[in-house]
Structures are given as C-alpha cells and as structure tokens.
Design a protein around this motif. Sequence first.
Motif, PDB file in Angstrom:
ATOM      1  N   ASP A  78     -67.894  33.414 -74.442  1.00 53.72           N
ATOM      2  CA  ASP A  78     -67.695  33.792 -72.771  1.00 53.72           C
ATOM      3  C   ASP A  78     -68.744  34.713 -72.343  1.00 53.72           C
ATOM      4  OD1 ASP A  78     -66.582  34.553 -70.284  1.00 53.72           O
ATOM      5  OD2 ASP A  78     -64.887  34.846 -70.970  1.00 53.72           O
ATOM      6  N   ASP A  79     -69.356  34.446 -71.830  1.00 58.37           N
ATOM      7  CA  ASP A  79     -70.528  34.558 -71.427  1.00 58.37           C
ATOM      8  C   ASP A  79     -70.182  36.677 -70.706  1.00 58.37           C
ATOM      9  OD1 ASP A  79     -72.708  33.602 -72.147  1.00 58.37           O
ATOM     10  OD2 ASP A  79     -73.189  32.815 -70.892  1.00 58.37           O
ATOM     11  N   THR A  80     -69.316  36.159 -69.975  1.00 58.69           N
ATOM     12  CA  THR A  80     -68.664  37.567 -69.052  1.00 58.69           C
ATOM     13  C   THR A  80     -68.040  38.319 -70.346  1.00 58.69           C
ATOM     14  OG1 THR A  80     -66.734  36.568 -69.181  1.00 58.69           O
ATOM     15  CG2 THR A  80     -68.146  35.858 -66.953  1.00 58.69           C
ATOM     16  N   LEU A  81     -67.797  38.318 -71.138  1.00 59.92           N
ATOM     17  CA  LEU A  81     -67.273  38.970 -72.585  1.00 59.92           C
ATOM     18  C   LEU A  81     -67.832  40.285 -72.478  1.00 59.92           C
ATOM     19  CD1 LEU A  81     -64.054  36.892 -74.091  1.00 59.92           C
ATOM     20  CD2 LEU A  81     -64.098  39.022 -72.331  1.00 59.92           C
ATOM     21  N   PRO A  82     -68.776  39.701 -73.898  1.00 59.52           N
ATOM     22  CA  PRO A  82     -69.909  38.653 -73.616  1.00 59.52           C
ATOM     23  C   PRO A  82     -69.465  38.675 -75.329  1.00 59.52           C
ATOM     24  CG  PRO A  82     -71.070  40.608 -74.012  1.00 59.52           C
ATOM     25  CD  PRO A  82     -70.252  40.986 -73.281  1.00 59.52           C
ATOM     26  N   GLY A  83     -69.523  37.417 -74.958  1.00 61.79           N
ATOM     27  CA  GLY A  83     -68.713  36.899 -77.099  1.00 61.79           C
ATOM     28  C   GLY A  83     -68.136  36.082 -77.234  1.00 61.79           C
ATOM     29  N   THR A  84     -66.858  35.784 -78.239  1.00 65.01           N
ATOM     30  CA  THR A  84     -65.832  35.044 -78.125  1.00 65.01           C
ATOM     31  C   THR A  84     -64.477  36.278 -78.060  1.00 65.01           C
ATOM     32  OG1 THR A  84     -65.223  34.612 -80.341  1.00 65.01           O
ATOM     33  CG2 THR A  84     -66.972  33.261 -80.106  1.00 65.01           C
ATOM     34  N   PRO A  85     -63.234  35.295 -76.836  1.00 62.07           N
ATOM     35  CA  PRO A  85     -62.713  36.034 -77.294  1.00 62.07           C
ATOM     36  C   PRO A  85     -62.534  36.812 -78.119  1.00 62.07           C
ATOM     37  CG  PRO A  85     -62.312  33.973 -75.718  1.00 62.07           C
ATOM     38  CD  PRO A  85     -63.109  34.389 -76.716  1.00 62.07           C
ATOM     39  N   VAL A  86     -62.235  36.333 -79.143  1.00 65.32           N
ATOM     40  CA  VAL A  86     -61.501  35.963 -80.909  1.00 65.32           C
ATOM     41  C   VAL A  86     -62.269  37.588 -81.273  1.00 65.32           C
ATOM     42  CG1 VAL A  86     -62.332  35.316 -82.657  1.00 65.32           C
ATOM     43  CG2 VAL A  86     -60.181  35.735 -83.160  1.00 65.32           C
ATOM     44  N   GLU A  87     -63.617  37.201 -80.758  1.00 63.43           N
ATOM     45  CA  GLU A  87     -64.488  38.895 -81.432  1.00 63.43           C
ATOM     46  C   GLU A  87     -64.131  40.016 -80.517  1.00 63.43           C
ATOM     47  OE1 GLU A  87     -68.465  36.335 -82.416  1.00 63.43           O
ATOM     48  OE2 GLU A  87     -68.574  37.368 -80.226  1.00 63.43           O
ATOM     49  N   ALA A  88     -63.615  39.665 -79.375  1.00 63.98           N
ATOM     50  CA  ALA A  88     -63.268  40.964 -78.276  1.00 63.98           C
ATOM     51  C   ALA A  88     -62.262  41.326 -78.340  1.00 63.98           C
ATOM     52  CB  ALA A  88     -63.244  40.568 -77.093  1.00 63.98           C
ATOM     53  N   LEU A  89     -60.957  40.147 -79.263  1.00 66.29           N
ATOM     54  CA  LEU A  89     -59.685  40.681 -79.958  1.00 66.29           C
ATOM     55  C   LEU A  89     -60.123  41.612 -81.192  1.00 66.29           C
ATOM     56  CD1 LEU A  89     -57.659  37.681 -79.549  1.00 66.29           C
ATOM     57  CD2 LEU A  89     -58.116  40.139 -77.990  1.00 66.29           C
ATOM     58  N   THR A  90     -61.045  41.921 -81.987  1.00 61.76           N
ATOM     59  CA  THR A  90     -61.189  41.775 -82.896  1.00 61.76           C
ATOM     60  C   THR A  90     -62.426  43.448 -82.497  1.00 61.76           C
ATOM     61  OG1 THR A  90     -61.462  39.911 -84.136  1.00 61.76           O
ATOM     62  CG2 THR A  90     -62.855  41.998 -84.893  1.00 61.76           C
ATOM     63  N   GLU A  91     -62.515  43.183 -81.603  1.00 64.26           N
ATOM     64  CA  GLU A  91     -63.708  44.590 -81.142  1.00 64.26           C
ATOM     65  C   GLU A  91     -62.882  46.227 -80.296  1.00 64.26           C
ATOM     66  OE1 GLU A  91     -67.215  43.194 -79.506  1.00 64.26           O
ATOM     67  OE2 GLU A  91     -67.582  42.162 -81.462  1.00 64.26           O
ATOM     68  N   ASN A  92     -61.702  45.339 -80.624  1.00 64.72           N
ATOM     69  CA  ASN A  92     -60.029  45.776 -78.969  1.00 64.72           C
ATOM     70  C   ASN A  92     -59.960  46.083 -78.219  1.00 64.72           C
ATOM     71  OD1 ASN A  92     -57.459  47.645 -79.145  1.00 64.72           O
ATOM     72  ND2 ASN A  92     -59.127  49.894 -79.426  1.00 64.72           N
ATOM     73  N   ARG A  93     -60.657  44.758 -77.680  1.00 60.76           N
ATOM     74  CA  ARG A  93     -61.699  44.607 -76.332  1.00 60.76           C
ATOM     75  C   ARG A  93     -60.142  43.604 -75.287  1.00 60.76           C
ATOM     76  NH1 ARG A  93     -65.995  42.326 -74.790  1.00 60.76           N
ATOM     77  NH2 ARG A  93     -66.288  41.738 -76.746  1.00 60.76           N
ATOM     78  N   GLY A  94     -59.135  43.903 -75.822  1.00 60.39           N
ATOM     79  CA  GLY A  94     -57.913  43.156 -75.597  1.00 60.39           C
ATOM     80  C   GLY A  94     -57.567  42.690 -74.075  1.00 60.39           C
ATOM     81  N   THR A  95     -57.977  43.792 -73.762  1.00 64.76           N
ATOM     82  CA  THR A  95     -57.538  43.810 -72.141  1.00 64.76           C
ATOM     83  C   THR A  95     -57.792  42.936 -71.386  1.00 64.76           C
ATOM     84  OG1 THR A  95     -56.644  45.725 -72.009  1.00 64.76           O
ATOM     85  CG2 THR A  95     -57.072  44.987 -69.811  1.00 64.76           C
ATOM     86  N   GLU A  96     -59.547  43.190 -71.478  1.00 67.68           N
ATOM     87  CA  GLU A  96     -60.576  41.596 -70.434  1.00 67.68           C
ATOM     88  C   GLU A  96     -60.295  39.978 -71.428  1.00 67.68           C
ATOM     89  OE1 GLU A  96     -64.697  42.771 -71.604  1.00 67.68           O
ATOM     90  OE2 GLU A  96     -64.100  45.079 -72.630  1.00 67.68           O
ATOM     91  N   VAL A  97     -59.507  40.336 -72.078  1.00 71.75           N
ATOM     92  CA  VAL A  97     -59.101  38.829 -72.958  1.00 71.75           C
ATOM     93  C   VAL A  97     -57.913  38.292 -72.155  1.00 71.75           C
ATOM     94  CG1 VAL A  97     -58.420  37.469 -74.635  1.00 71.75           C
ATOM     95  CG2 VAL A  97     -60.691  38.882 -75.578  1.00 71.75           C
ATOM     96  N   ARG A  98     -56.876  39.119 -72.485  1.00 69.23           N
ATOM     97  CA  ARG A  98     -56.007  39.109 -71.720  1.00 69.23           C
ATOM     98  C   ARG A  98     -55.694  38.636 -70.293  1.00 69.23           C
ATOM     99  NH1 ARG A  98     -54.489  42.180 -75.917  1.00 69.23           N
ATOM    100  NH2 ARG A  98     -54.488  44.041 -74.527  1.00 69.23           N
TER     101      ARG A  98
END
Length: 127
Positions: free
Chosen positions: A99-119
């Motif tokens: 997902d270019d808006t994250l960037p990266g995949t949602p699971v990568e964002a969760l791993t990097e503690n960016r869960g708020t953006e994913v949720r």
Amino acid sequence: MTQMHATVESALDPRTDALAGEWLSLREAAERLGIKPNRIKQLISEHRLLAVRRDGNPMVPAAFIKDGQVIKGLPGTLTLLSDAGYDEAETIRWLFTADDTLPGTPVEALTENRGTEVRRRAQALAF
C-alpha cells in the motif's frame, strides 16, 4: 465474503499463498510463541491469529510472529477485517499487498509498530 473461521477448507490461490512468504505449521507457530499447540488453536478461534489450510493443514504466516510474540496490532486488525466481511484469503491478500500510502504492506507496518495507520485503513473498508 464469509465470516472468519479458525481455518478455511479451500486452498489459497497461488498468488495469495506466495504473498505471505514463509508459512508455519501450528506446532511451529506454537514453538515460536513458546506456548502449547492447543493454545495456538485458541488464539486462532479468538481471531488473535489467523491460519489457513495449505495442502490440507492449517498454517500461519511466519510474519505474524516476531520476537516470540504475535505482532502488535494484528488481533485488532483481524477483527476489523472480519467485521468488514473479509474471509481468510482476502485478509491474507490485504495484509501482504503493498500500500503506497503506508508505505509497504500492512503486515510490515504492524511489525514496525505503525498499527494505528493500518487499523485506520482496515476500518475504512467497512464503509
């Protein structure tokens, strides 16, 4: 789209299967988490972890476990995706697609503690 269950009976399509990369058996996932295999089944039934059938056996994406724990934010994200009507295969596809808006995949964002953006993105799917 069906309600999320502990595991699905049908196989993932090859593209979705490949997105997740490494897969773990329930026993391997339990070992990585330092828990008994029966507890893994409980985590799956509670939607704190997701497993899908691969070659007839329930498997968990290895990316869901980091440093001996389920990645932070995964359980809440799984609940949001289930509430949005996503089945297991659709959930895997969403979590592992860039997902270019994250960037990266949602699971990568969760791993990097960016869960708020994913949720936030998962919540938007329900509308």
